[in-house]
Design an enzyme around this catalytic site. Sequence first.
Site, PDB file in Angstrom:
ATOM      1  N   ALA A   9       0.818  -1.218   0.000  1.00 20.08           N
ATOM      2  CA  ALA A   9       0.000   0.000   0.000  1.00 20.08           C
ATOM      3  C   ALA A   9       0.849   1.265   0.000  1.00 20.08           C
ATOM      4  O   ALA A   9       0.631   2.169  -0.810  1.00 20.08           O
ATOM      5  CB  ALA A   9      -0.918  -0.015   1.218  1.00 20.08           C
ATOM      6  N   CYS A  44      -0.418  -6.159   9.201  1.00 19.32           N
ATOM      7  CA  CYS A  44      -1.675  -5.956   8.487  1.00 19.32           C
ATOM      8  C   CYS A  44      -2.464  -7.261   8.403  1.00 19.32           C
ATOM      9  O   CYS A  44      -3.677  -7.257   8.273  1.00 19.32           O
ATOM     10  CB  CYS A  44      -1.402  -5.458   7.083  1.00 19.32           C
ATOM     11  SG  CYS A  44      -0.476  -3.933   7.047  1.00 19.32           S
ATOM     12  N   ASP A  69       7.319  -4.695   4.281  1.00 23.44           N
ATOM     13  CA  ASP A  69       6.316  -5.143   5.249  1.00 23.44           C
ATOM     14  C   ASP A  69       6.966  -5.874   6.424  1.00 23.44           C
ATOM     15  O   ASP A  69       6.286  -6.553   7.175  1.00 23.44           O
ATOM     16  CB  ASP A  69       5.279  -6.038   4.567  1.00 23.44           C
ATOM     17  CG  ASP A  69       5.906  -7.294   3.962  1.00 23.44           C
ATOM     18  OD1 ASP A  69       7.135  -7.455   4.050  1.00 23.44           O
ATOM     19  OD2 ASP A  69       5.153  -8.108   3.402  1.00 23.44           O
ATOM     20  N   ASN A  70       8.286  -5.757   6.571  1.00 16.92           N
ATOM     21  CA  ASN A  70       8.935  -6.463   7.674  1.00 16.92           C
ATOM     22  C   ASN A  70      10.232  -5.756   8.076  1.00 16.92           C
ATOM     23  O   ASN A  70      10.844  -5.038   7.278  1.00 16.92           O
ATOM     24  CB  ASN A  70       9.218  -7.912   7.275  1.00 16.92           C
ATOM     25  CG  ASN A  70      10.239  -7.997   6.167  1.00 16.92           C
ATOM     26  OD1 ASN A  70      11.450  -7.992   6.423  1.00 16.92           O
ATOM     27  ND2 ASN A  70       9.789  -8.020   4.912  1.00 16.92           N
ATOM     28  N   GLU A 105      13.158  -7.135   9.047  1.00 25.01           N
ATOM     29  CA  GLU A 105      14.367  -7.734   8.480  1.00 25.01           C
ATOM     30  C   GLU A 105      14.808  -6.925   7.252  1.00 25.01           C
ATOM     31  O   GLU A 105      15.974  -6.540   7.123  1.00 25.01           O
ATOM     32  CB  GLU A 105      14.046  -9.191   8.083  1.00 25.01           C
ATOM     33  CG  GLU A 105      15.246 -10.024   7.690  1.00 25.01           C
ATOM     34  CD  GLU A 105      16.003 -10.566   8.895  1.00 25.01           C
ATOM     35  OE1 GLU A 105      15.430 -10.576  10.007  1.00 25.01           O
ATOM     36  OE2 GLU A 105      17.168 -10.937   8.730  1.00 25.01           O
ATOM     37  N   LYS A 154       3.382  -7.831  -8.232  1.00 17.37           N
ATOM     38  CA  LYS A 154       3.113  -6.413  -7.993  1.00 17.37           C
ATOM     39  C   LYS A 154       4.077  -5.511  -8.764  1.00 17.37           C
ATOM     40  O   LYS A 154       3.680  -4.449  -9.249  1.00 17.37           O
ATOM     41  CB  LYS A 154       3.197  -6.118  -6.491  1.00 17.37           C
ATOM     42  CG  LYS A 154       2.058  -6.730  -5.707  1.00 17.37           C
ATOM     43  CD  LYS A 154       2.160  -6.419  -4.234  1.00 17.37           C
ATOM     44  CE  LYS A 154       1.001  -7.089  -3.490  1.00 17.37           C
ATOM     45  NZ  LYS A 154       1.054  -6.833  -2.044  1.00 17.37           N
TER      46      LYS A 154
END
Length: 362
Positions: A59, A208, A150-151, A153, A106
């Site tokens: 997003a 999320c 999204d992480n 790491e 994506k």
Amino acid sequence: MFGAIIEDAGSFAQPAGAAKVVDEFLQEKYSRQVLFEGLGLQGQQHLLDSSAVIVGCGAIGAATASLLVRAGVGRIRIVDRDFVEPSNLQRQTLFDENDARDALPKAVAAERKLKSINSTVSVEGLVADLNPQNVADLLHGFDVILDGADNFETRFLVNDFAIQSTCPWIYAAAVAAYGLTMTVLPGDTACLACLLNTPDLAGIEETCDTIGVLGPVVNLIAGLQATEALKLLSGNPQALHRRLISCNVWTGHFQSVQVQRNPQCRACVQNEFAYLHGQAQPHITMCGRDSVQIHEHHRALDLAALQQRLTRTIPEVRHNDFLLRFRIAPYEMTVFADGRAILKGTTDPAIARSLYARYIGA
Ligand SMILES: [Zn+2]
């Protein structure tokens, strides 16, 4: 980098070495932001001559990419490992139902959409999972690195690379109704390791996939992130806010704090770049709720050959040019050309390894 000279106040000068012709159409296209006094014609010229790489196109990454491509940032690279799913569409503004139906990567869907939004800048989508082995190849040579990951790491890997190569990067994250962002200027501002000196935070982090996320907060955070990028890339570093900004769109609570550098910081003071060296990518990583990513191979797969083989035993094997997907109830496996696979329906590494070995090969 920002060497272009404005020769004529009425039109954009051609950046040195740039191939594209800046014409009246382009002047019209950017006219409203050129009117903004913080940017002006010279700022626009700098943007056209600048570059940004976006790590992760969920997003925040998608919204930031859209803003920067529309603003005329000359070269954008997007690196993402995932494919579009119906659950993305509520907030990931670059993608549509066709992308989800086709399970497009994506990076591929984003590149297509962004090229249709602004054909006069360079957009490149790369389907890849950022790791210590490829980080230098994928991120080297850009004016700014933008966090769409999204992480943690991945974020610590980006932080170490950015500090080592003295490239600015902009941290951004959101979950539920809450989000935050901070611009890291190596050797000047605090870095991510100053802010969070223990990466173990990632282990207790809600995501999320566990507590959800609202579309508005990711777009708000992406808006702040993209604005910081526009300041940097238009030659206005003095305008950077130099703060950690957080907000909750549900409660209306906004906060802006100055983060001090940690005088003992592992990364930006002691130059111990643990994420660039030594810590190899684990073979199995969590990848959202009820799914895991498997990296058993570090070599390319021939998806066409694999499909032929699998269709002998599995009734429905779907594929496109970039990935292949099949169900082995109750699991669903998506295999990428770089050898990675995402297994939905379990968080058990042993099951993931065993199914990978059985269907893809050990
Ligand atoms: Zn630091």
